[in-house]
Scaffold this active site. Structure first.
Site, PDB file in Angstrom:
ATOM      1  N   ARG A 240       0.833  -1.206   0.000  1.00 60.42           N
ATOM      2  CA  ARG A 240       0.000   0.000   0.000  1.00 60.42           C
ATOM      3  C   ARG A 240       0.866   1.254   0.000  1.00 60.42           C
ATOM      4  O   ARG A 240       1.865   1.334   0.723  1.00 60.42           O
ATOM      5  CB  ARG A 240      -0.949   0.000   1.200  1.00 60.42           C
ATOM      6  CG  ARG A 240      -1.935  -1.166   1.133  1.00 60.42           C
ATOM      7  CD  ARG A 240      -3.132  -1.016   2.047  1.00 60.42           C
ATOM      8  NE  ARG A 240      -3.885  -2.268   2.029  1.00 60.42           N
ATOM      9  CZ  ARG A 240      -4.777  -2.606   1.090  1.00 60.42           C
ATOM     10  NH1 ARG A 240      -5.045  -1.758   0.105  1.00 60.42           N
ATOM     11  NH2 ARG A 240      -5.395  -3.768   1.122  1.00 60.42           N
ATOM     12  N   ASP A 241       0.472   2.226  -0.834  1.00 61.99           N
ATOM     13  CA  ASP A 241       1.192   3.498  -0.884  1.00 61.99           C
ATOM     14  C   ASP A 241       1.073   4.201   0.468  1.00 61.99           C
ATOM     15  O   ASP A 241      -0.007   4.261   1.059  1.00 61.99           O
ATOM     16  CB  ASP A 241       0.616   4.379  -2.009  1.00 61.99           C
ATOM     17  CG  ASP A 241       1.555   5.518  -2.363  1.00 61.99           C
ATOM     18  OD1 ASP A 241       2.069   5.532  -3.497  1.00 61.99           O
ATOM     19  OD2 ASP A 241       1.778   6.400  -1.508  1.00 61.99           O
TER      20      ASP A 241
ATOM     21  N   HIS B 160       7.570   1.138 -10.598  1.00 64.51           N
ATOM     22  CA  HIS B 160       6.381   0.835  -9.794  1.00 64.51           C
ATOM     23  C   HIS B 160       5.136   1.188 -10.582  1.00 64.51           C
ATOM     24  O   HIS B 160       5.047   2.238 -11.207  1.00 64.51           O
ATOM     25  CB  HIS B 160       6.398   1.556  -8.442  1.00 64.51           C
ATOM     26  CG  HIS B 160       6.675   3.022  -8.520  1.00 64.51           C
ATOM     27  ND1 HIS B 160       7.935   3.536  -8.714  1.00 64.51           N
ATOM     28  CD2 HIS B 160       5.858   4.090  -8.440  1.00 64.51           C
ATOM     29  CE1 HIS B 160       7.884   4.850  -8.742  1.00 64.51           C
ATOM     30  NE2 HIS B 160       6.624   5.219  -8.589  1.00 64.51           N
TER      31      HIS B 160
ATOM     32  N   VAL C 152      10.359   8.074  -7.065  1.00 63.21           N
ATOM     33  CA  VAL C 152      11.128   6.892  -6.663  1.00 63.21           C
ATOM     34  C   VAL C 152      11.606   6.200  -7.929  1.00 63.21           C
ATOM     35  O   VAL C 152      10.804   5.876  -8.813  1.00 63.21           O
ATOM     36  CB  VAL C 152      10.281   5.936  -5.799  1.00 63.21           C
ATOM     37  CG1 VAL C 152      11.086   4.686  -5.451  1.00 63.21           C
ATOM     38  CG2 VAL C 152       9.808   6.629  -4.517  1.00 63.21           C
TER      39      VAL C 152
ATOM     40  N   HIS D 233       1.302   2.068 -10.223  1.00 64.71           N
ATOM     41  CA  HIS D 233       0.273   2.502  -9.277  1.00 64.71           C
ATOM     42  C   HIS D 233      -1.062   1.846  -9.657  1.00 64.71           C
ATOM     43  O   HIS D 233      -1.479   1.926 -10.824  1.00 64.71           O
ATOM     44  CB  HIS D 233       0.062   4.024  -9.345  1.00 64.71           C
ATOM     45  CG  HIS D 233       1.207   4.864  -8.890  1.00 64.71           C
ATOM     46  ND1 HIS D 233       1.248   5.434  -7.627  1.00 64.71           N
ATOM     47  CD2 HIS D 233       2.339   5.262  -9.524  1.00 64.71           C
ATOM     48  CE1 HIS D 233       2.367   6.154  -7.522  1.00 64.71           C
ATOM     49  NE2 HIS D 233       3.040   6.064  -8.653  1.00 64.71           N
TER      50      HIS D 233
HETATM   51  P1  5GP Z   1       6.017   8.202  -8.021  1.00 68.16           P
HETATM   52  O1  5GP Z   1       5.679   9.623  -7.698  1.00 68.16           O
HETATM   53  O2  5GP Z   1       7.510   7.968  -8.088  1.00 68.16           O
HETATM   54  O3  5GP Z   1       5.287   7.660  -9.209  1.00 68.16           O
HETATM   55  O4  5GP Z   1       5.436   7.358  -6.816  1.00 68.16           O
HETATM   56  C1  5GP Z   1       6.147   7.036  -5.663  1.00 68.16           C
HETATM   57  C2  5GP Z   1       5.129   6.631  -4.641  1.00 68.16           C
HETATM   58  O5  5GP Z   1       5.792   5.958  -3.606  1.00 68.16           O
HETATM   59  C3  5GP Z   1       4.390   7.815  -4.003  1.00 68.16           C
HETATM   60  O6  5GP Z   1       2.995   7.674  -4.254  1.00 68.16           O
HETATM   61  C4  5GP Z   1       4.750   7.717  -2.529  1.00 68.16           C
HETATM   62  O7  5GP Z   1       3.671   8.041  -1.685  1.00 68.16           O
HETATM   63  C5  5GP Z   1       5.172   6.276  -2.377  1.00 68.16           C
HETATM   64  N1  5GP Z   1       6.175   6.039  -1.347  1.00 68.16           N
HETATM   65  C6  5GP Z   1       7.327   6.738  -1.175  1.00 68.16           C
HETATM   66  N2  5GP Z   1       8.020   6.243  -0.133  1.00 68.16           N
HETATM   67  C7  5GP Z   1       7.289   5.205   0.361  1.00 68.16           C
HETATM   68  C8  5GP Z   1       7.486   4.295   1.448  1.00 68.16           C
HETATM   69  O8  5GP Z   1       8.488   4.334   2.165  1.00 68.16           O
HETATM   70  N3  5GP Z   1       6.530   3.367   1.652  1.00 68.16           N
HETATM   71  C9  5GP Z   1       5.416   3.284   0.883  1.00 68.16           C
HETATM   72  N4  5GP Z   1       4.528   2.337   1.180  1.00 68.16           N
HETATM   73  N5  5GP Z   1       5.191   4.129  -0.160  1.00 68.16           N
HETATM   74  C10 5GP Z   1       6.115   5.069  -0.407  1.00 68.16           C
END
Ligand code: 5GP
Ligand code: ZN
Length: 114
Positions: free
Chosen positions: A29-30, A100, A96, A102
């Site tokens: 989970r995010d 990944h 990140v 979503h």
């Molecule tokens: P991006 O913006 O790179 O597509 O998405 C990265 C996602 O990773 C974000 O929605 C953020 O909330 C989530 N995220 C970042 N750090 C962590 C973490 O330590 N644990 C979890 N579960 N989600 C994370």
């Protein structure tokens, strides 16, 4: 990859709410959910992002989609609908750099996104 937060989640160094794990893929989970269902599906191996995917990743990328759609069903959003998203680079807000997918669902999702 050392220093990668999602590698640390995959190998258990950082806790997370894991909802699926197999030989290829982990889903959790995010931490900052943007919808009632917001799950991240990641390859267990470090791939920097969608822009680094090549033919050799075919099996793991297919596994990511199959896990995501299965989780959508088990989360109860299969019929109401959901969104699968890869953010790539600065304008998309990628924060990140470990691939990944979503999975977002459980509310109406505006299109185009903001
Ligand atoms: P991006 O913006 O790179 O597509 O998405 C990265 C996602 O990773 C974000 O929605 C953020 O909330 C989530 N995220 C970042 N750090 C962590 C973490 O330590 N644990 C979890 N579960 N989600 C994370
Ligand atoms: Zn990683």
């Amino acid at each position: 990859m050392s220093g990668c937060i999602f590698c640390k989640i995959v190998n258990g160094q950082i806790p997370s709410k894991i909802v699926h794990r197999d030989d290829l893929v982990t889903a959790f989970r995010d931490i900052n959910a943007q919808a009632p269902t917001h799950i991240l599906v990641v390859p267990n191996q470090h791939i920097r992002g969608a822009d680094e995917i090549s033919a050799e990743h075919g099996q793991v990328v297919a596994a990511m989609f199959m896990v995501a759609t299965r989780l959508a069903e088990s989360e109860g959003v299969g019929a109401s609908g959901y969104r699968l998203v890869f953010n790539v680079g600065p304008n998309a807000g990628q924060s990140v750099f470990h691939l990944h997918l979503h999975l977002l669902g459980g509310r109406h999702l505006a299109w185009p996104p903001g």
